[in-house]
Design a protein around this motif. Structure first.
Motif, PDB file in Angstrom:
ATOM      1  N   LEU A  25      26.252  46.543  30.440  1.00 53.17           N
ATOM      2  CA  LEU A  25      25.218  45.510  30.439  1.00 53.17           C
ATOM      3  C   LEU A  25      25.690  44.235  31.129  1.00 53.17           C
ATOM      4  O   LEU A  25      24.888  43.469  31.643  1.00 53.17           O
ATOM      5  N   LEU A  26      26.990  43.988  31.126  1.00 51.90           N
ATOM      6  CA  LEU A  26      27.520  42.775  31.730  1.00 51.90           C
ATOM      7  C   LEU A  26      28.158  43.024  33.093  1.00 51.90           C
ATOM      8  O   LEU A  26      28.834  42.158  33.622  1.00 51.90           O
ATOM      9  N   ALA A  27      27.933  44.182  33.654  1.00 47.69           N
ATOM     10  CA  ALA A  27      28.433  44.466  34.999  1.00 47.69           C
ATOM     11  C   ALA A  27      27.767  43.512  35.986  1.00 47.69           C
ATOM     12  O   ALA A  27      26.611  43.116  35.799  1.00 47.69           O
ATOM     13  N   LEU A  28      28.479  43.137  37.029  1.00 51.23           N
ATOM     14  CA  LEU A  28      27.932  42.185  38.004  1.00 51.23           C
ATOM     15  C   LEU A  28      26.608  42.645  38.589  1.00 51.23           C
ATOM     16  O   LEU A  28      25.731  41.831  38.861  1.00 51.23           O
ATOM     17  N   ARG A  37      24.908  33.093  40.337  1.00 49.98           N
ATOM     18  CA  ARG A  37      25.065  31.779  40.991  1.00 49.98           C
ATOM     19  C   ARG A  37      25.881  30.827  40.116  1.00 49.98           C
ATOM     20  O   ARG A  37      26.759  30.120  40.612  1.00 49.98           O
ATOM     21  N   ALA A  38      25.604  30.836  38.811  1.00 47.60           N
ATOM     22  CA  ALA A  38      26.351  29.966  37.889  1.00 47.60           C
ATOM     23  C   ALA A  38      27.829  30.339  37.857  1.00 47.60           C
ATOM     24  O   ALA A  38      28.701  29.465  37.883  1.00 47.60           O
ATOM     25  N   LEU A  39      28.125  31.635  37.815  1.00 52.58           N
ATOM     26  CA  LEU A  39      29.524  32.071  37.846  1.00 52.58           C
ATOM     27  C   LEU A  39      30.200  31.658  39.143  1.00 52.58           C
ATOM     28  O   LEU A  39      31.363  31.246  39.148  1.00 52.58           O
ATOM     29  N   SER A  40      29.463  31.757  40.233  1.00 48.48           N
ATOM     30  CA  SER A  40      30.019  31.348  41.528  1.00 48.48           C
ATOM     31  C   SER A  40      30.373  29.866  41.513  1.00 48.48           C
ATOM     32  O   SER A  40      31.434  29.473  41.997  1.00 48.48           O
ATOM     33  N   GLN A  41      29.510  29.044  40.945  1.00 43.69           N
ATOM     34  CA  GLN A  41      29.780  27.603  40.886  1.00 43.69           C
ATOM     35  C   GLN A  41      30.996  27.307  40.025  1.00 43.69           C
ATOM     36  O   GLN A  41      31.822  26.468  40.377  1.00 43.69           O
ATOM     37  N   VAL A  42      31.109  27.997  38.896  1.00 43.04           N
ATOM     38  CA  VAL A  42      32.249  27.779  38.004  1.00 43.04           C
ATOM     39  C   VAL A  42      33.561  28.092  38.713  1.00 43.04           C
ATOM     40  O   VAL A  42      34.568  27.422  38.510  1.00 43.04           O
ATOM     41  N   LEU A  43      33.529  29.104  39.560  1.00 40.01           N
ATOM     42  CA  LEU A  43      34.735  29.511  40.288  1.00 40.01           C
ATOM     43  C   LEU A  43      34.848  28.839  41.654  1.00 40.01           C
ATOM     44  O   LEU A  43      35.631  29.254  42.498  1.00 40.01           O
ATOM     45  N   PHE A  44      34.054  27.794  41.858  1.00 44.63           N
ATOM     46  CA  PHE A  44      34.091  26.984  43.070  1.00 44.63           C
ATOM     47  C   PHE A  44      33.793  27.801  44.324  1.00 44.63           C
ATOM     48  O   PHE A  44      34.332  27.546  45.398  1.00 44.63           O
ATOM     49  N   LEU A  45      32.927  28.810  44.179  1.00 41.18           N
ATOM     50  CA  LEU A  45      32.447  29.600  45.311  1.00 41.18           C
ATOM     51  C   LEU A  45      31.039  29.127  45.636  1.00 41.18           C
ATOM     52  O   LEU A  45      30.293  28.755  44.740  1.00 41.18           O
ATOM     53  N   THR A  46      30.654  29.183  46.883  1.00 45.27           N
ATOM     54  CA  THR A  46      29.320  28.729  47.247  1.00 45.27           C
ATOM     55  C   THR A  46      28.260  29.634  46.619  1.00 45.27           C
ATOM     56  O   THR A  46      28.340  30.855  46.744  1.00 45.27           O
ATOM     57  N   PRO A  47      27.279  29.048  45.933  1.00 48.17           N
ATOM     58  CA  PRO A  47      26.234  29.856  45.306  1.00 48.17           C
ATOM     59  C   PRO A  47      25.019  30.079  46.212  1.00 48.17           C
ATOM     60  O   PRO A  47      24.036  30.670  45.804  1.00 48.17           O
ATOM     61  N   HIS A  48      25.092  29.620  47.449  1.00 53.13           N
ATOM     62  CA  HIS A  48      23.942  29.650  48.352  1.00 53.13           C
ATOM     63  C   HIS A  48      24.001  30.823  49.317  1.00 53.13           C
ATOM     64  O   HIS A  48      23.969  30.655  50.533  1.00 53.13           O
ATOM     65  N   LEU A  49      24.103  32.012  48.756  1.00 52.52           N
ATOM     66  CA  LEU A  49      24.134  33.245  49.535  1.00 52.52           C
ATOM     67  C   LEU A  49      23.179  34.243  48.890  1.00 52.52           C
ATOM     68  O   LEU A  49      22.824  34.094  47.721  1.00 52.52           O
ATOM     69  N   PRO A  50      22.787  35.275  49.623  1.00 47.98           N
ATOM     70  CA  PRO A  50      21.980  36.325  49.001  1.00 47.98           C
ATOM     71  C   PRO A  50      22.735  36.973  47.833  1.00 47.98           C
ATOM     72  O   PRO A  50      23.973  37.004  47.812  1.00 47.98           O
ATOM     73  N   ALA A  51      21.991  37.480  46.874  1.00 45.98           N
ATOM     74  CA  ALA A  51      22.579  38.011  45.640  1.00 45.98           C
ATOM     75  C   ALA A  51      23.640  39.073  45.899  1.00 45.98           C
ATOM     76  O   ALA A  51      24.695  39.061  45.256  1.00 45.98           O
ATOM     77  N   PHE A  52      23.406  40.000  46.828  1.00 48.70           N
ATOM     78  CA  PHE A  52      24.386  41.068  47.052  1.00 48.70           C
ATOM     79  C   PHE A  52      25.706  40.506  47.579  1.00 48.70           C
ATOM     80  O   PHE A  52      26.784  40.998  47.244  1.00 48.70           O
ATOM     81  N   LEU A  53      25.646  39.434  48.385  1.00 50.32           N
ATOM     82  CA  LEU A  53      26.881  38.814  48.874  1.00 50.32           C
ATOM     83  C   LEU A  53      27.594  38.044  47.761  1.00 50.32           C
ATOM     84  O   LEU A  53      28.826  38.044  47.687  1.00 50.32           O
ATOM     85  N   ARG A  55      27.535  38.758  44.577  1.00 51.51           N
ATOM     86  CA  ARG A  55      28.186  39.755  43.719  1.00 51.51           C
ATOM     87  C   ARG A  55      29.462  40.300  44.370  1.00 51.51           C
ATOM     88  O   ARG A  55      30.485  40.455  43.712  1.00 51.51           O
ATOM     89  N   HIS A  56      29.393  40.565  45.661  1.00 50.29           N
ATOM     90  CA  HIS A  56      30.568  41.068  46.385  1.00 50.29           C
ATOM     91  C   HIS A  56      31.699  40.039  46.350  1.00 50.29           C
ATOM     92  O   HIS A  56      32.860  40.385  46.088  1.00 50.29           O
ATOM     93  N   ARG A  57      31.362  38.767  46.604  1.00 51.33           N
ATOM     94  CA  ARG A  57      32.392  37.720  46.595  1.00 51.33           C
ATOM     95  C   ARG A  57      32.989  37.537  45.214  1.00 51.33           C
ATOM     96  O   ARG A  57      34.199  37.357  45.064  1.00 51.33           O
ATOM     97  N   LEU A  58      32.148  37.569  44.178  1.00 46.00           N
ATOM     98  CA  LEU A  58      32.654  37.437  42.813  1.00 46.00           C
ATOM     99  C   LEU A  58      33.586  38.594  42.464  1.00 46.00           C
ATOM    100  O   LEU A  58      34.655  38.388  41.890  1.00 46.00           O
ATOM    101  N   ARG A  59      33.174  39.794  42.810  1.00 50.81           N
ATOM    102  CA  ARG A  59      33.998  40.969  42.520  1.00 50.81           C
ATOM    103  C   ARG A  59      35.354  40.851  43.226  1.00 50.81           C
ATOM    104  O   ARG A  59      36.402  41.088  42.629  1.00 50.81           O
ATOM    105  N   SER A  60      35.348  40.447  44.482  1.00 53.76           N
ATOM    106  CA  SER A  60      36.596  40.279  45.246  1.00 53.76           C
ATOM    107  C   SER A  60      37.464  39.181  44.647  1.00 53.76           C
ATOM    108  O   SER A  60      38.685  39.327  44.533  1.00 53.76           O
ATOM    109  N   HIS A  61      36.827  38.084  44.247  1.00 56.77           N
ATOM    110  CA  HIS A  61      37.548  36.953  43.672  1.00 56.77           C
ATOM    111  C   HIS A  61      38.219  37.354  42.350  1.00 56.77           C
ATOM    112  O   HIS A  61      39.389  37.046  42.117  1.00 56.77           O
ATOM    113  N   ILE A  65      42.199  37.490  41.470  1.00 50.63           N
ATOM    114  CA  ILE A  65      42.774  36.790  40.321  1.00 50.63           C
ATOM    115  C   ILE A  65      43.555  37.762  39.445  1.00 50.63           C
ATOM    116  O   ILE A  65      44.645  37.441  38.969  1.00 50.63           O
ATOM    117  N   ARG A  66      43.019  38.959  39.240  1.00 50.71           N
ATOM    118  CA  ARG A  66      43.715  39.956  38.425  1.00 50.71           C
ATOM    119  C   ARG A  66      45.082  40.280  39.016  1.00 50.71           C
ATOM    120  O   ARG A  66      46.088  40.325  38.315  1.00 50.71           O
TER     121      ARG A  66
END
Length: 121
Positions: A25-28, A37-53, A55-61, A65-66
């Motif tokens: 249920l909490l998968a990206l 978008r909120a998660l992107s902002q928290v991690l200082f990533l630009t939130p102004h991209l299409p949703a699929f991008l 999600r891809h950037r968050l997953r990579s980020h 980090i891991r």
């Protein structure tokens, strides 16, 4: 409510509720775009991209980090300069501008303990 007021939860408190934050249920891919978008902002990533991008950037980020967390656990925080400590905090979403070196290190130690606990789940 305490977190919204600026309080930081203790490690034990976070680990106690980790079951609520796992599973498909909490998968990206299932998160609403506003949440991504909120998660992107928290991690200082630009939130102004299409949703699929986003999600891809968050997953990579998160994957980056891991890997860095594993390396830091192996290397030890004592090897990091103050600038490196601040960069490590920033990468994980903490603005350490108003924190001292000891506070940055303590926060990062907590993060690494939490990260280590959660990597298996």
């Amino acid at each position: 409510l305490q977190v919204q007021g600026g309080a930081q939860p203790r490690l034990a408190q976070l680990l106690a509720v980790r079951g609520l934050f796992s599973g498909t249920l909490l998968a990206l891919n299932r998160l609403q775009v506003d949440h991504v978008r909120a998660l992107s902002q928290v991690l200082f990533l630009t939130p102004h991209l299409p949703a699929f991008l986003l999600r891809h950037r968050l997953r990579s980020h998160v994957l980056e980090i891991r890997h860095l967390d594993r390396a830091l656990l192996h290397l030890g925080l004592g090897q990091l300069s103050e600038e490196e400590l601040r960069a490590a905090c920033y990468l994980r979403g903490l603005n350490s501008t108003h924190l001292g070196r000891a506070e940055c290190r303590a926060w990062l130690e907590q993060w690494l303990r939490l990260s280590c606990e959660l990597q298996g789940s």
